[in-house]
Design an enzyme around this catalytic site. Structure first.
Site, PDB file in Angstrom:
ATOM      1  CB  SER A  61      -0.905   0.025   1.233  1.00 31.82           C
ATOM      2  OG  SER A  61      -1.557   1.277   1.368  1.00 31.82           O
ATOM      3  CE1 TYR A 120      -4.276  -1.865   4.511  1.00 29.63           C
ATOM      4  CE2 TYR A 120      -3.436   0.322   3.979  1.00 29.63           C
ATOM      5  CZ  TYR A 120      -3.888  -0.922   3.573  1.00 29.63           C
ATOM      6  OH  TYR A 120      -3.922  -1.229   2.234  1.00 29.63           O
TER       7      TYR A 120
END
Length: 246
Positions: free
Chosen positions: A141, A155
């Protein structure tokens, strides 16, 4: 193109979003495809039917990536169904957002189980079936590289771990002719982060190109890494983020 003719690919979380786009693109390039899903059975079936309509073989397997036994069984079943396994795309993931003080242990454990442990275990199971030319590609990501938003530490941490895994596996598996790479997508138009969402304009403004990616644009890079054209690319992280980290 048929760069992947004769190859078998497994995509975790391949029923929707980036995973579905990857499954379709790899099939278009000649691969037979197995995809896993947890809850989106109808959408996974739609991806399978789309691939079959294009003349390739495809199967969807239900497997929760947080369940080690189910995940490794899916890898083994994929290899058994089509007689080989050449490409693994670690795509399944969860996207926790919330204040640090409110992160519960169960959420921490599930995030690490799906975003970190599952790619490691799937890779471990996959290499037992791979020969030279094997490909392991994980989906990271942009948030792992540039944490510009609050409440995303969990995350970001989970996706950052894939960098170390990628480098370590690349070094170990290189002599066996297996490459290992990591793709960091930027903001991408999916159900989890639609380009029409309430914060989409601000998010798009953080990229150099001023827009979200479409899933097929991420899939194109993954298809390259899965192909023979990328046989000298390993241990690296590629940013397909529209300049988000520039």
């Amino acid at each position: 193109m048929n760069r992947l003719e004769g190859n078998v690919a497994l995509i975790t979380g391949g029923g929707r979003g980036i995973g579905a786009a990857v499954a379709v693109r790899l099939a278009e390039e000649g691969a037979d495809v197995v995809l896993t899903y947890e809850n989106s059975a109808d959408r996974a079936a739609g991806v399978v039917e789309h691939i079959k309509a294009g003349g390739r073989r495809a199967v969807a397997l239900r497997a929760d990536s947080a369940n080690p036994a189910a995940l490794t069984a899916a890898v083994d079943e994929a290899a058994a169904l089509f007689g080989r396994l050449d490409i693994l795309v670690n795509n399944a993931g969860v996207f926790p957002v919330g204040p640090l003080e409110e992160v519960e242990l169960a959420e921490l454990d599930r995030t690490l189980a799906v975003n970190v442990r599952a790619p490691f275990l799937a890779s471990q199971a996959a290499v037992r079936h791979m020969g030279r030319g094997g490909r392991i590609i994980s989906i990271g990501s942009n948030i792992a590289q540039r944490a510009v938003f609050p409440e995303m530490a969990l995350y970001s941490m989970s996706k950052s771990a894939l960098t170390g895994m990628t480098k370590g596996l690349a070094r170990e598996l290189g002599p066996r002719g297996i490459t290992v790479n990591l793709v960091h997508p930027g903001p991408t138009n999916t159900d989890a982060n639609p380009s029409t969402g309430p914060h989409a304009q601000a998010i798009a403004g953080l990229t150099a190109v001023g827009r979200y990616a479409e899933p097929h644009e991420i899939a194109a890079t993954i298809a390259h890494l899965a192909s023979p054209d990328a046989q000298y690319t390993t241990g690296t992280s590629l940013h397909v983020d529209g300049g988000f980290t520039a």
